[in-house]
Design a protein around this motif. Sequence first.
Motif, PDB file in Angstrom:
ATOM      1  N   ARG A   1      38.168  21.864  32.057  1.00 29.08           N
ATOM      2  CA  ARG A   1      38.810  23.075  31.527  1.00 29.08           C
ATOM      3  C   ARG A   1      39.901  23.613  32.459  1.00 29.08           C
ATOM      4  O   ARG A   1      40.069  24.821  32.605  1.00 29.08           O
ATOM      5  N   ASP A   2      40.586  22.665  33.132  1.00 30.55           N
ATOM      6  CA  ASP A   2      41.680  23.011  34.044  1.00 30.55           C
ATOM      7  C   ASP A   2      41.233  23.940  35.180  1.00 30.55           C
ATOM      8  O   ASP A   2      42.050  24.608  35.793  1.00 30.55           O
ATOM      9  N   ARG A   3      39.943  23.963  35.472  1.00 26.41           N
ATOM     10  CA  ARG A   3      39.425  24.833  36.538  1.00 26.41           C
ATOM     11  C   ARG A   3      39.471  24.099  37.865  1.00 26.41           C
ATOM     12  O   ARG A   3      38.672  23.205  38.135  1.00 26.41           O
ATOM     13  N   LEU A   4      40.417  24.501  38.709  1.00 23.14           N
ATOM     14  CA  LEU A   4      40.591  23.859  40.004  1.00 23.14           C
ATOM     15  C   LEU A   4      39.358  23.997  40.887  1.00 23.14           C
ATOM     16  O   LEU A   4      39.013  23.075  41.629  1.00 23.14           O
ATOM     17  N   ASP A   5      38.663  25.121  40.801  1.00 22.53           N
ATOM     18  CA  ASP A   5      37.474  25.309  41.632  1.00 22.53           C
ATOM     19  C   ASP A   5      36.397  24.285  41.288  1.00 22.53           C
ATOM     20  O   ASP A   5      35.757  23.709  42.174  1.00 22.53           O
ATOM     21  N   VAL A   6      36.232  24.008  40.024  1.00 22.64           N
ATOM     22  CA  VAL A   6      35.221  23.035  39.599  1.00 22.64           C
ATOM     23  C   VAL A   6      35.678  21.617  39.955  1.00 22.64           C
ATOM     24  O   VAL A   6      34.876  20.800  40.412  1.00 22.64           O
TER      25      VAL A   6
END
Length: 85
Positions: free
Chosen positions: A50-55
């Motif tokens: 989901r484009d989540r850099l942290d993940v």
Amino acid sequence: MFVEQGGRCAICDQFLSDSQKRPAIDHDHMTGVIRGLLCDPCNKGLGHFRDRLDVMRRAVEYLESAKNKTVPQYRYEFFQSGASK
């Protein structure tokens, strides 16, 4: 953009012409800005995160930390065989 990327996926560097599907036009879902062309697996990978850099960073850390782990009793083949202890 295709020529600028040398006909390759912006993430994995695979030739986009080798892919069975057309290149995916990757874009920021908030701004609509096009980021680049991706092969289907890389595009789906970003979508799953989901484009989540942290993940994504945690996923990289997880893979790097597991790189040198060896726990033979928990090999993937063990789980595939349906065996249990």
